[in-house]
Design an enzyme around this catalytic site. Sequence first.
Site, PDB file in Angstrom:
ATOM      1  N   HIS A 120      -5.352  -9.364  -4.011  1.00 54.48           N
ATOM      2  CA  HIS A 120      -4.484  -9.473  -5.222  1.00 54.48           C
ATOM      3  C   HIS A 120      -3.601 -10.515  -5.116  1.00 54.48           C
ATOM      4  O   HIS A 120      -3.120 -10.518  -3.739  1.00 54.48           O
ATOM      5  CB  HIS A 120      -4.238  -7.990  -5.642  1.00 54.48           C
ATOM      6  CG  HIS A 120      -3.449  -7.500  -4.607  1.00 54.48           C
ATOM      7  ND1 HIS A 120      -4.114  -6.582  -3.472  1.00 54.48           N
ATOM      8  CD2 HIS A 120      -2.122  -7.015  -4.304  1.00 54.48           C
ATOM      9  CE1 HIS A 120      -3.347  -6.129  -2.836  1.00 54.48           C
ATOM     10  NE2 HIS A 120      -2.015  -6.252  -3.094  1.00 54.48           N
ATOM     11  N   ASN A 121      -3.268 -11.266  -5.893  1.00 55.10           N
ATOM     12  CA  ASN A 121      -2.129 -12.272  -5.942  1.00 55.10           C
ATOM     13  C   ASN A 121      -0.680 -11.736  -6.301  1.00 55.10           C
ATOM     14  O   ASN A 121      -0.923 -11.400  -7.590  1.00 55.10           O
ATOM     15  CB  ASN A 121      -2.475 -13.751  -6.617  1.00 55.10           C
ATOM     16  CG  ASN A 121      -1.681 -14.621  -6.401  1.00 55.10           C
ATOM     17  OD1 ASN A 121      -0.855 -14.604  -5.445  1.00 55.10           O
ATOM     18  ND2 ASN A 121      -1.533 -15.648  -7.184  1.00 55.10           N
TER      19      ASN A 121
END
Length: 162
Positions: A120-121
């Site tokens: 996840h960013n």
Amino acid sequence: MERLYSPWRSQYIEGLSKSDECFLCRAFKDNDDEKNLVLYRGKNAFVIMNLFPYNAGHLMVCPNDHIGDFTQIDEKTMCEIALLTQKMVKLLKKVLNPDGFNIGYNIGRAAGAGLETHIHNHIVPRWNGDTNFMPVLGEVRVISQDLKEIYNKLKEGLKDVE
């Protein structure tokens, strides 16, 4: 100061299940976006608010599929993550008016990943002066806005952001 009491946070902490299932996958599969703080669903990726944010408006852009290896993300998903990241920065600028952003991935426990199995960013809005003595001396972050309030503002703001 050793303790900072914030009883309003207990509703979120108590709501966490002890399941072994990935919390991002669980939020994506569930149909209650508001409860799970899912802000946006795309074809290959989705956006969710961080339940334990570094700052108000802390978002995560995640692949819809449970992918733990950054090198295994397909091109379509990687492009959608990048475009969603750009869209969320526009949204956060419009709704929360931050002075800057920290954007990036924490890959591996050594790099600070709290969840290693689902890439996840992070998008963390920053304001001039948002770092003060609390995190330095007390190892405490103070978030002055309610998560649901921010969620509703961002969800409403999505209507006007391309």
